[in-house]
Design a protein around this motif. Structure first.
Motif, mmCIF file in Angstrom:
data_model
loop_
_atom_site.group_PDB
_atom_site.id
_atom_site.type_symbol
_atom_site.label_atom_id
_atom_site.label_comp_id
_atom_site.label_asym_id
_atom_site.label_seq_id
_atom_site.Cartn_x
_atom_site.Cartn_y
_atom_site.Cartn_z
ATOM 1 N N SER A 93 37.516 37.267 46.570
ATOM 2 C CA SER A 93 38.157 38.229 47.466
ATOM 3 C C SER A 93 37.235 38.632 48.422
ATOM 4 C CB SER A 93 38.727 39.240 46.407
ATOM 5 O OG SER A 93 39.645 38.850 45.728
ATOM 6 N N LEU B 164 36.678 36.436 51.280
ATOM 7 C CA LEU B 164 37.816 36.249 52.061
ATOM 8 C C LEU B 164 37.813 37.418 53.178
ATOM 9 C CD1 LEU B 164 40.583 35.163 49.798
ATOM 10 C CD2 LEU B 164 39.628 33.860 51.283
ATOM 11 N N THR C 119 46.092 44.875 37.911
ATOM 12 C CA THR C 119 46.915 44.724 39.149
ATOM 13 C C THR C 119 47.122 43.217 39.365
ATOM 14 O OG1 THR C 119 45.295 46.423 40.080
ATOM 15 C CG2 THR C 119 46.820 45.150 41.528
ATOM 16 N N VAL D 192 43.740 30.007 47.750
ATOM 17 C CA VAL D 192 42.575 30.731 47.264
ATOM 18 C C VAL D 192 42.725 30.905 45.917
ATOM 19 C CG1 VAL D 192 42.638 31.694 49.553
ATOM 20 C CG2 VAL D 192 43.773 32.857 47.757
ATOM 21 N N LYS E 162 41.579 30.763 42.413
ATOM 22 C CA LYS E 162 41.123 29.988 41.539
ATOM 23 C C LYS E 162 41.347 29.796 40.187
ATOM 24 C CE LYS E 162 37.347 30.345 44.588
ATOM 25 N NZ LYS E 162 36.805 29.180 45.364
ATOM 26 N N GLU E 163 42.282 30.565 39.711
ATOM 27 C CA GLU E 163 42.896 30.637 38.397
ATOM 28 C C GLU E 163 44.192 29.577 38.336
ATOM 29 O OE1 GLU E 163 40.802 31.789 36.165
ATOM 30 O OE2 GLU E 163 39.604 32.720 37.517
ATOM 31 N N GLU F 269 50.212 34.904 33.287
ATOM 32 C CA GLU F 269 49.398 34.798 32.208
ATOM 33 C C GLU F 269 47.778 34.268 32.718
ATOM 34 O OE1 GLU F 269 52.290 33.567 31.905
ATOM 35 O OE2 GLU F 269 53.385 34.523 30.301
ATOM 36 N N ILE G 22 43.934 36.872 36.583
ATOM 37 C CA ILE G 22 42.946 37.800 36.311
ATOM 38 C C ILE G 22 42.820 38.904 37.031
ATOM 39 C CG2 ILE G 22 41.515 35.837 35.437
ATOM 40 C CD1 ILE G 22 39.654 36.507 37.851
ATOM 41 N N GLY G 23 43.623 39.285 37.887
ATOM 42 C CA GLY G 23 43.659 40.442 38.726
ATOM 43 C C GLY G 23 42.724 40.620 39.846
ATOM 44 N N CYS G 24 42.835 39.593 40.649
ATOM 45 C CA CYS G 24 41.682 39.684 41.804
ATOM 46 C C CYS G 24 42.671 40.069 42.858
ATOM 47 C CB CYS G 24 40.706 38.672 41.993
ATOM 48 S SG CYS G 24 41.685 37.124 42.733
ATOM 49 N N ASN G 25 41.998 39.972 44.150
ATOM 50 C CA ASN G 25 42.745 40.465 45.282
ATOM 51 C C ASN G 25 42.974 39.153 46.208
ATOM 52 O OD1 ASN G 25 43.508 43.383 45.041
ATOM 53 N ND2 ASN G 25 41.102 43.486 44.680
ATOM 54 N N ALA G 26 42.466 38.139 45.832
ATOM 55 C CA ALA G 26 42.446 36.933 46.844
ATOM 56 C C ALA G 26 43.439 36.699 47.527
ATOM 57 C CB ALA G 26 41.656 35.679 46.065
ATOM 58 N N ARG H 7 46.227 38.435 48.187
ATOM 59 C CA ARG H 7 46.756 39.487 48.754
ATOM 60 C C ARG H 7 45.864 39.869 50.206
ATOM 61 N NH1 ARG H 7 47.482 42.459 44.263
ATOM 62 N NH2 ARG H 7 45.338 43.295 44.256
ATOM 63 N N ILE H 8 44.592 39.340 50.137
ATOM 64 C CA ILE H 8 43.771 39.350 51.161
ATOM 65 C C ILE H 8 44.174 38.262 52.150
ATOM 66 C CG2 ILE H 8 41.392 39.283 51.974
ATOM 67 C CD1 ILE H 8 40.642 40.468 49.355
ATOM 68 N N ILE H 9 44.364 37.136 51.731
ATOM 69 C CA ILE H 9 44.638 35.785 52.621
ATOM 70 C C ILE H 9 46.064 35.915 53.259
ATOM 71 C CG2 ILE H 9 45.505 34.183 50.742
ATOM 72 C CD1 ILE H 9 42.708 33.748 53.403
ATOM 73 N N LYS I 179 51.537 44.965 45.231
ATOM 74 C CA LYS I 179 50.824 45.013 44.169
ATOM 75 C C LYS I 179 51.957 45.354 42.956
ATOM 76 C CE LYS I 179 46.971 47.361 45.654
ATOM 77 N NZ LYS I 179 45.954 48.650 45.177
#
Lengths: 303, 289
Positions: free
Chosen positions: A114, A117, B62, B80, B82-83, B99, B102-106, B108-110, B118
């Protein structure tokens, strides 16, 4: 080719010992071709139980299964976007006021990317991290062992388990093996999920204590979610007959058949402490035939 | 400021939970003690202490939520992640596998059209218990529990530690019981403690895993001491444990013999009835430390 995973929820109930005697019996008494995969990559122990020495390992490979954010300091334009809200959800980035650059806590960084990015200057890159060493050994019992050790301070156990399983599968194909036998990790988190996903059968080992039953119930719920056939072994059952009865009732309710009840047998500890192969062999002949019979007769699953 | 001690060990089943419970019971006779169950995969202390858990807070994560009216089916969110939690097939809207997230923001950012907002998913819970039933009014338990099928344990341990930090000043001792193993959930539990107690047993497996956990505490700069449990199981192996401790510049601070009575007390959830003489040296050590 089939895959069986030995798991338990709670640690120290006898998972590794039971995996070892099943492997020994199948290899020595039934002449099965097996591949043994130690998927407790946090604290792998199968190589000790199987009495392996350094020279027995014929293959070694470094695993790079995770990534971590790193800063290229000269590119940083100090915009602080990487530390703004809704970027790092793992609290892994803090702003170093003195140096006016972000700092990354490598223990908390999940490598999600994140921050990289959002960075307008491309100053944050993800770098692959060595998080395990995978090794393959030939055991004196004829079958190979695939094992991996997580690097100290690293994470990503689930991804490493997946690598161990991939290597075990490759080896099994090459050897035309009948079975991959997986020794799982304690718990029900990522390494355990990676160990039971896509497996044909789960042997859930427990002991007659309230804590072990609680952890077993969490494992059984997980196994059901993955729709894996599961059978239960109560180890050291005679240490608390009341609890054993409770576990048996629970097994019935859950439709997870009881495969065997193994008494508290000091020979397990002795074989472990003295790494006594003959004793381990004796234990395998004492307890494994009934386990295999039960799996076959109750769930028509034959190895 | 309370003294914070982690009870850990690498190997499962060496007696981490038994020791942390005995330690908490022993200390609570003189001090206010908060016992923390950081084994979010398989929390057991509430069972060992027959404690009724009261929900303190839910742990939420989130997750992304797509507004398909804005989605242009570019597939960048899937690239983007990774999971592998976002599956993208050309010409279709992305499919989310919650499932795996992992709740990252990648994602949403891209997203170039801001089509991803969210939402929240529950991934675990934090509980609080008073141990009144055992007449241990100075002892409180806070425990974490991960939702079954969720993979990442460390966010739950981190949420647990946040809760602990809110009211830890009411206590003299905070005792954290970690999970087995050495990965992220154990690391999260260990970070920030004053020292760690590594519980081991005199077997080759105990010895092997003790070196692992002592390497970890060393790397994290946490002082660690060794507790040899089931000490009489194999006398000669106890020497090996001693030499590992020396290697890591530490020592065995206490030995507890294997005693069927302890197992019986543990397996019938009656640890509070164990005679204190059994673990008094350990209590004395902790008090002095």
């Amino acid at each position: 080719m089939k895959t069986i995973t030995v798991s338990s929820g709670k640690g120290g109930v006898g998972k590794s010992s039971i995996t070892a005697i099943i492997a020994l019996y199948l290899a020595r008494k039934q002449n099965k071709q097996i591949v043994y995969a130690d998927c407790d990559v946090d604290a792998p122990n199968a190589h000790i139980l199987l009495n392996l020495k350094e020279k027995d390992f014929y293959e070694k490979e470094e695993i790079f299964a995770s990534e971590k954010a790193t800063l290229i300091a000269e590119k940083c334009i100090h915009c602080r976007k990487c530390v703004s809200e809704d970027i790092c959800n793992f609290n892994a980035i803090s702003w170093n006021k003195e140096k006016n650059i972000p700092e990354f806590n490598k223990y908390l960084c999940e490598g999600c990317g994140s921050c990289s990015l959002i960075c307008p200057a491309k100053a944050i890159v993800l770098k692959k991290v060595k998080n395990a060493t995978l090794r393959i050994a030939k055991t004196s019992y004829g079958f190979p062992l695939v094992t991996a050790q997580l690097e100290i301070g690293e994470s990503g156990s689930g991804k490493i388990v997946t690598e161990v399983r991939k290597r075990a599968e490759k080896l099994a194909e090459k050897n035309k093996a009948d079975l991959i036998l997986i020794d799982g990790a304690p718990g029900i988190g990522c390494p355990v999920i990676a160990s039971i996903q896509g497996t044909d059968y789960i042997v859930a080992v427990t002991e007659p204590t309230p804590a072990a039953l609680h952890d077993l119930s969490r494992l059984i719920t997980l196994a059901k979610y993955f729709q894996a056939k599961t059978g239960i072994i109560i180890n050291k059952y005679d240490l608390n007959l009341k609890m054993t009865e409770k576990i048996e009732t629970y097994a019935k309710e859950q439709n997870a058949p009881l495969l065997a009840k193994i008494p508290y047998d000091e020979r397990f500890i002795k074989s472990l402490v003295w790494q006594d192969e003959i004793l381990l062999q004796t234990l395998s002949e004492t307890y494994v035939p009934d386990i295999l019979k039960a799996i076959k007769s109750i769930q028509s699953f034959s190895i | 400021m309370p003294k914070t001690i982690a009870v850990t060990g690498g190997k499962g089943g060496t007696g981490k939970s038994t020791i942390s419970t005995l330690l908490a019971i022993g200390l609570s006779k003189e001090y206010r003690v908060l016992l923390v169950d950081a084994d979010a995969d398989c929390p057991n202390l509430h069972i060992i202490l027959k404690a009724k858990r009261k929900l303190l807070s839910e742990v939420k994560q989130t997750i992304p939520k797509w507004d398909f009216s804005k989605c242009i089916k570019c597939g960048k969110c899937s690239q983007v992640c990774k999971e592998n939690a976002i599956v993208f097939v050309k010409g279709k809207y992305p499919i989310f596998v919650k499932e795996q997230c992992i709740g990252c923001n990648a994602c949403r950012i891209i997203c170039p059209t801001k089509a991803i907002g969210k939402a929240e998913q529950k991934i675990g819970a934090i509980y609080f218990s008073e141990i009144n039933s055992l007449n241990l009014s100075n002892l409180h338990l806070i425990s974490s529990e991960m939702l079954i099928t969720y993979e990442e344990t460390s966010p739950i341990v981190n949420a647990l530690k946040k809760e602990v930090s809110k009211f830890k000043d009411k206590y003299d001792f905070v005792i954290i019981d970690t999970a087995a193993g050495t990965h992220c959930n154990v690391i999260s539990a260990l970070l920030g403690v004053d020292f760690a107690l590594a519980v081991t047993e005199p077997t080759p497996l105990g010895a092997h895993d003790l070196s692992l956990i002592l390497s970890l505490t060393k790397k994290l700069n946490i002082p660690a001491f060794v507790l040899l449990n089931k000490a009489n199981m194999a006398k000669s192996k106890a020497e090996e444990i001693k030499s590992i401790a020396t290697q890591f510049n530490t020592e065995i601070v206490s030995e507890i013999p294997y005693d069927k009575k302890i197992f019986e007390a543990y397996s019938s959830a009656n640890l509070e009835k164990m005679p204190e003489s059994l673990y008094k040296p350990l209590i004395d050590f902790i008090k002095k430390k």
